[in-house]
Write a protein that holds these residues in place. Structure first.
Motif, PDB file in Angstrom:
ATOM      1  N   TYR A  49      57.733 -66.436  36.342  1.00 28.05           N
ATOM      2  CA  TYR A  49      58.612 -67.345  35.888  1.00 28.05           C
ATOM      3  C   TYR A  49      59.039 -68.401  35.084  1.00 28.05           C
ATOM      4  N   GLN A  50      59.680 -68.422  33.601  1.00 29.76           N
ATOM      5  CA  GLN A  50      59.864 -68.515  32.674  1.00 29.76           C
ATOM      6  C   GLN A  50      60.259 -70.270  32.677  1.00 29.76           C
ATOM      7  N   LEU A  51      58.943 -70.958  32.065  1.00 27.43           N
ATOM      8  CA  LEU A  51      58.732 -72.542  31.792  1.00 27.43           C
ATOM      9  C   LEU A  51      59.193 -72.650  30.872  1.00 27.43           C
ATOM     10  N   SER A  52      59.724 -72.031  29.897  1.00 27.85           N
ATOM     11  CA  SER A  52      60.223 -72.269  28.487  1.00 27.85           C
ATOM     12  C   SER A  52      60.493 -70.833  27.832  1.00 27.85           C
ATOM     13  N   ASP A  53      60.866 -71.252  26.072  1.00 29.78           N
ATOM     14  CA  ASP A  53      61.158 -69.286  25.685  1.00 29.78           C
ATOM     15  C   ASP A  53      59.936 -69.335  25.537  1.00 29.78           C
ATOM     16  N   LYS A  54      58.825 -69.796  25.396  1.00 24.57           N
ATOM     17  CA  LYS A  54      57.236 -69.420  25.555  1.00 24.57           C
ATOM     18  C   LYS A  54      56.516 -69.369  26.290  1.00 24.57           C
ATOM     19  N   VAL A  55      56.759 -69.539  27.285  1.00 27.41           N
ATOM     20  CA  VAL A  55      55.492 -69.835  28.244  1.00 27.41           C
ATOM     21  C   VAL A  55      55.827 -68.996  29.495  1.00 27.41           C
ATOM     22  N   MET A  56      55.351 -68.150  30.310  1.00 30.49           N
ATOM     23  CA  MET A  56      56.035 -68.124  31.905  1.00 30.49           C
ATOM     24  C   MET A  56      54.879 -67.944  32.997  1.00 30.49           C
ATOM     25  N   VAL A  57      54.889 -68.220  33.942  1.00 33.42           N
ATOM     26  CA  VAL A  57      53.733 -68.352  35.161  1.00 33.42           C
ATOM     27  C   VAL A  57      54.407 -67.736  35.664  1.00 33.42           C
ATOM     28  N   GLY A  58      53.527 -66.940  37.099  1.00 34.30           N
ATOM     29  CA  GLY A  58      53.547 -66.487  38.078  1.00 34.30           C
ATOM     30  C   GLY A  58      52.253 -66.160  39.142  1.00 34.30           C
ATOM     31  N   LEU A  59      53.107 -65.288  39.706  1.00 39.41           N
ATOM     32  CA  LEU A  59      51.440 -64.039  41.009  1.00 39.41           C
ATOM     33  C   LEU A  59      52.341 -62.648  40.926  1.00 39.41           C
ATOM     34  N   GLN A  60      50.618 -62.416  40.708  1.00 41.04           N
ATOM     35  CA  GLN A  60      51.093 -60.615  40.847  1.00 41.04           C
ATOM     36  C   GLN A  60      50.649 -60.131  42.170  1.00 41.04           C
ATOM     37  N   LYS A  61      50.340 -59.347  42.755  1.00 39.29           N
ATOM     38  CA  LYS A  61      49.546 -58.703  43.339  1.00 39.29           C
ATOM     39  C   LYS A  61      48.965 -57.760  42.649  1.00 39.29           C
ATOM     40  N   ASN A  62      47.243 -58.322  43.139  1.00 34.68           N
ATOM     41  CA  ASN A  62      45.836 -57.027  43.063  1.00 34.68           C
ATOM     42  C   ASN A  62      45.365 -57.161  44.547  1.00 34.68           C
ATOM     43  N   GLY A  63      45.755 -55.501  45.267  1.00 34.31           N
ATOM     44  CA  GLY A  63      45.305 -55.141  46.258  1.00 34.31           C
ATOM     45  C   GLY A  63      45.953 -55.511  47.054  1.00 34.31           C
ATOM     46  N   ASP A  64      44.813 -56.219  48.497  1.00 35.56           N
ATOM     47  CA  ASP A  64      45.400 -56.962  49.369  1.00 35.56           C
ATOM     48  C   ASP A  64      45.462 -58.708  49.182  1.00 35.56           C
ATOM     49  N   ASP A  65      45.158 -58.753  47.432  1.00 36.87           N
ATOM     50  CA  ASP A  65      44.955 -60.416  47.377  1.00 36.87           C
ATOM     51  C   ASP A  65      46.276 -60.540  46.207  1.00 36.87           C
ATOM     52  N   TYR A  66      46.411 -61.986  45.941  1.00 39.55           N
ATOM     53  CA  TYR A  66      47.242 -62.247  44.640  1.00 39.55           C
ATOM     54  C   TYR A  66      46.453 -62.902  43.640  1.00 39.55           C
ATOM     55  N   ASP A  67      46.787 -63.037  42.518  1.00 42.40           N
ATOM     56  CA  ASP A  67      46.510 -63.710  41.518  1.00 42.40           C
ATOM     57  C   ASP A  67      47.224 -64.288  40.603  1.00 42.40           C
ATOM     58  N   PHE A  68      47.082 -65.278  39.782  1.00 42.60           N
ATOM     59  CA  PHE A  68      47.961 -66.258  39.368  1.00 42.60           C
ATOM     60  C   PHE A  68      48.175 -65.443  37.449  1.00 42.60           C
ATOM     61  N   ILE A  69      48.916 -65.233  36.970  1.00 47.21           N
ATOM     62  CA  ILE A  69      49.347 -65.237  35.916  1.00 47.21           C
ATOM     63  C   ILE A  69      49.707 -66.058  34.884  1.00 47.21           C
ATOM     64  N   GLY A  70      49.688 -66.049  33.532  1.00 42.49           N
ATOM     65  CA  GLY A  70      50.384 -66.863  32.740  1.00 42.49           C
ATOM     66  C   GLY A  70      50.235 -65.444  30.895  1.00 42.49           C
ATOM     67  N   ARG A  71      51.807 -66.159  31.173  1.00 39.79           N
ATOM     68  CA  ARG A  71      52.192 -65.026  29.528  1.00 39.79           C
ATOM     69  C   ARG A  71      52.205 -66.601  28.935  1.00 39.79           C
ATOM     70  N   TYR A  72      52.319 -66.469  27.074  1.00 45.19           N
ATOM     71  CA  TYR A  72      52.649 -66.966  25.730  1.00 45.19           C
ATOM     72  C   TYR A  72      53.246 -65.968  25.233  1.00 45.19           C
ATOM     73  N   ASN A  73      53.957 -66.476  24.954  1.00 44.09           N
ATOM     74  CA  ASN A  73      55.453 -65.541  24.392  1.00 44.09           C
ATOM     75  C   ASN A  73      54.771 -66.005  22.507  1.00 44.09           C
ATOM     76  N   LEU A  74      54.192 -64.908  21.961  1.00 41.97           N
ATOM     77  CA  LEU A  74      53.648 -65.034  19.986  1.00 41.97           C
ATOM     78  C   LEU A  74      55.521 -64.928  19.513  1.00 41.97           C
ATOM     79  N   SER A  75      56.089 -64.221  19.495  1.00 42.67           N
ATOM     80  CA  SER A  75      57.021 -64.024  18.862  1.00 42.67           C
ATOM     81  C   SER A  75      57.882 -63.202  20.307  1.00 42.67           C
TER      82      SER A  75
END
Length: 130
Positions: A49-75
């Motif tokens: 989910y894109q919170l702003s132009d620079k920040v995204m948060v979410g969930l990603q499957k990792n085997g049988d579990d889920y992980d929290f993910i985060g991204r910061y756009n440099l450009s």
């Protein structure tokens, strides 16, 4: 725990009307005894989910579990990423840097380099921005 994750995913989708949602996956190479198939693309499916132009948060499957993910756009096409499991999160955090290359309409190929405990790996992913 699964109810909490499901609630978070539903909340992300309901917020999609006001912001951008990204569906993503990593392409994993099959082991020696297996052949390429659809499972190689869907093993690590996630939603962000894109919170702003620079920040995204979410969930990603990792085997049988889920992980929290985060991204910061440099450009527009370069980003820093973090992936953290729901249990023992900071002990098993994965950090990385990647690039989003637009292939067609809202489909992107995402080569990235991630590191965990001093060991790095090069990965290729796909994402689709809704």
């Amino acid at each position: 725990m699964k109810k909490t994750i499901l609630t978070a995913v539903i909340a992300l989708f309901t917020l999609a009307a006001s912001a951008q949602v990204t569906v993503m996956s990593s392409v994993s190479q099959p082991s020696d005894a297996e052949t390429w198939g659809f499972d190689n693309l869907t093993n690590d499916m996630g939603v962000g989910y894109q919170l702003s132009d620079k920040v995204m948060v979410g969930l990603q499957k990792n085997g049988d579990d889920y992980d929290f993910i985060g991204r910061y756009n440099l450009s527009n096409d370069l980003y820093l990423s973090a992936q953290m499991p729901t249990e023992d999160g900071t002990d098993n955090m994965t950090l990385g840097i990647g690039m989003s290359i637009k292939v067609w309409n809202s489909l992107y190929v995402e080569p990235n380099y991630t590191t965990k405990d001093g060991e790095g790996s090069f990965n290729v992913g796909l994402s689709y921005k809704l």
